[in-house]
Design an enzyme around this catalytic site. Structure first.
Site, PDB file in Angstrom:
ATOM      1  N   CYS A  42      44.507  30.359  25.483  1.00  0.00           N
ATOM      2  CA  CYS A  42      42.518  29.570  24.625  1.00  0.00           C
ATOM      3  C   CYS A  42      41.823  29.540  25.035  1.00  0.00           C
ATOM      4  CB  CYS A  42      43.526  28.097  23.813  1.00  0.00           C
ATOM      5  SG  CYS A  42      45.452  28.523  23.026  1.00  0.00           S
ATOM      6  N   TYR A 421      36.509   0.021  16.552  1.00  0.00           N
ATOM      7  CA  TYR A 421      35.338   0.348  15.762  1.00  0.00           C
ATOM      8  C   TYR A 421      34.111  -0.955  17.010  1.00  0.00           C
ATOM      9  CZ  TYR A 421      31.581  -1.781  12.916  1.00  0.00           C
ATOM     10  OH  TYR A 421      30.584  -2.457  12.558  1.00  0.00           O
TER      11      TYR A 421
END
Length: 550
Positions: A42, A421
């Site tokens: 990859c 968050y």
């Protein structure tokens, strides 16, 4: 116990490492036909493009390292050419000396991977035509680029490697053309999501030819089936791979539906004491339980570890895969997991489809939009698959969806996730949470969704719709859904009295939120059948461009 492994890249070395951790006394031998072991396939495009400075970086371990760390013997340039499964005996050929020898095993593992597919194109054997599969042909491509200084490259195939090579060679200054036989890039994506990537590829200067086939390669050009001639002084073959099953078939190892070796959850074949792992072996879908073949390094490592554990009396079992993938294409990340819309329909699922377009982080901190296409089963509310395209935050979200689908989460479960968050990282209602909320509302039939494709098909079939554009008039005048009338949300309660509540109605805004608010207004006013357009006008306009392009 003597363990022999055929192949020594990701899967084979994982077998050896896990077996050694479990059993210090086992004799472990790996025979590998190639020169290099345990290398990163990859990473190859990124070396050729210059993001990786040294090719050796992709081959961090050699046979001596494995011998010292794990006490396993790896013989490169040694090909297993024959197997006698009754006598548990193999014949091995030294590819450098042509000498042959016999070895015996108690347990045998096929980890000999897959080979690149060479398409039947006239001139495919020319010296400027290359596969992108191993370290040696990577070195050959690099040498060719350095010495011949090609200016125009044609890439045949638009899967992972083809797109990654297009990105890297464009960055390197080459003029790139991609030829793809199919009507879209990346066949695992749905066409509407693939189209977003196709547009981005073209915007970055790549010439993308769909529904085309290369028929002739000369020293100076590639000619297609339609007669198009593409100037090319370098050709890259990225037409996929096929599992190396020839040796296994000779001894009666059973193949699966995909053409790869059929294995059970313990990576065992139909022949006792013979296993198969990695790109030569077939996996199965977590969702359907049916066979699936996705040759990826992550799956190969997992399979290898399981086999190594089972062989040494461990209890690991393969739990299947979702076929998850992610890649970078210029400024976009493209991720997918689970079933696509077309796959889910083929499997007979009654599905709900949501296109969720949201910033990956707070817009006031420069958050860039990501497009999430999520598929859920109407019968069980289970998430079946997700595709995401965006400039940032794609990897984070796709991995959350992978976890959720693997644990059989329902749409409503996503909303209740306590996700991290802060404005630099996300929005207060993360795109994952919003996806779950909107999907569940649709599944509950409170806020039905309709895709641009579904709306267009139903209208072409003669159905009548009232289509309400709930945006500001200026936005409506710039672009709109065909047949829509503009009623801004603030005026909708009054203007809705002039509409027929018995006619199916579609509301929309730019991306979906205001359209959802308009939908709720009409539902509460007694309209019988109200849909919110999935992904809003933005998704609709992309759909229209896709139709004109394809």
């Amino acid at each position: 116990m003597k363990i022999i492994v055929i192949g020594s890249v990701a899967a084979g070395t994982s077998v050896a490492a896990k077996a050694r951790r479990n059993d210090e006394k086992a004799e472990i031998t790996l025979y590998h036909a190639d020169y290099d072991i345990s290398y990163s396939i990859c990473g190859i495009p990124y070396f050729l493009g210059g993001e990786v400075d040294e090719l050796e970086t992709l081959t961090p371990r050699n046979a001596a390292w494995f011998k010292k760390r794990y006490n396993v013997d790896i013989h490169t340039r040694h090909e297993v050419i024959n197997i006698d499964s009754d006598k548990k005996m193999i014949t091995v050929k030294n590819l450098d000396t042509n000498e042959e020898k016999v070895d015996h095993y108690d347990t045998l593992v096929f980890a000999n991977g897959a080979a690149p597919i060479t398409p039947p194109i006239q001139g495919v054997d020319r010296q400027h035509v290359f596969h992108v599969r191993n370290i040696r042909n990577t070195a050959a491509i690099h040498s060719f680029i350095v010495s011949k200084k090609p200016k125009k490259v044609t890439i045949i195939g638009a899967g992972f490697i083809g797109l990654e090579m297009a990105e890297q060679l464009t960055h390197k200054g080459l003029e790139v053309t991609i030829i793809q036989r199919d009507h879209q890039i990346m066949p695992h994506l749905d066409q509407d999501i693939a189209f977003l990537v196709e547009e981005h590829i073209r915007e970055n200067g790549v010439n993308l030819l769909l529904n085309e086939e290369a028929t002739v390669i000369t020293d100076n050009y590639v000619e297609t089936k339609s007669g198009t001639v593409i100037d090319s002084d370098l050709v890259i073959l990225a037409t996929g791979v096929k599992p190396n099953t020839k040796l296994a078939q000779k001894i009666g190892v059973e193949l699966g539906e995909s053409g790869a070796i059929k294995v059970n959850a313990k990576m065992e074949t139909n022949i006792p004491n013979i296993y198969a792992v990695g790109d030569v072996a077939e996996s199965f879908s977590v969702i359907t339980g049916k066979p699936i073949y996705r040759p990826l390094g992550s799956t190969a490592n997992k399979m290898g570890r399981i086999a190594g554990d089972v062989i040494t009396d461990g209890d690991l079992e393969h739990r299947g895969i979702l076929g998850t993938g992610i890649l970078r294409v210029f400024d976009l990340a493209v991720g997918y997991t689970g079933l696509s819309e077309k796959e889910a329909k083929k499997e007979g699922f009654d599905i709900e489809i949501l296109h969720n377009i949201k910033p990956a982080k707070a817009a006031y901190l420069g958050g860039k939009e990501i497009v999430i296409k999520a598929i859920a089963d109407r019968k069980t509310s289970r998430i079946l698959g997700v595709q995401i395209v965006g400039a940032e935050g794609v990897d984070k979200r796709i991995d959350v969806f992978v976890t959720a689908i693997s644990l059989k989460a329902k749409a409503k479960d996503l909303f209740h996730l306590d996700l991290a968050y802060a404005p630099p990282f996300s929005t207060t209602k993360d795109p994952v949470m919003y996806t779950g909320m909107a999907l569940q509302n649709a599944l509950d039939k409170k806020n039905k969704l309709i895709t641009p494709q579904q709306l267009t098909a139903r209208i072409e079939n003669g159905e009548q719709f009232q289509i309400i554009d709930a945006r500001a008039t200026k936005q409506y005048e710039e672009s709109k859904v065909d047949g829509a009338v503009n009623i801004p949300l603030a005026q909708l309660r009054e203007e809705a009295k002039k509409l027929d509540p018995n006619i199916p109605t579609v509301t929309y805004c730019n991306k979906g939120v205001t359209g959802n608010a308009a939908q709720n207004v009409l539902i509460n006013m007694g309209f019988k059948e109200v849909y919110n357009l999935s992904g809003g006008n933005k998704n609709y306009q992309s759909f229209k461009r896709s139709i004109s392009t394809h």
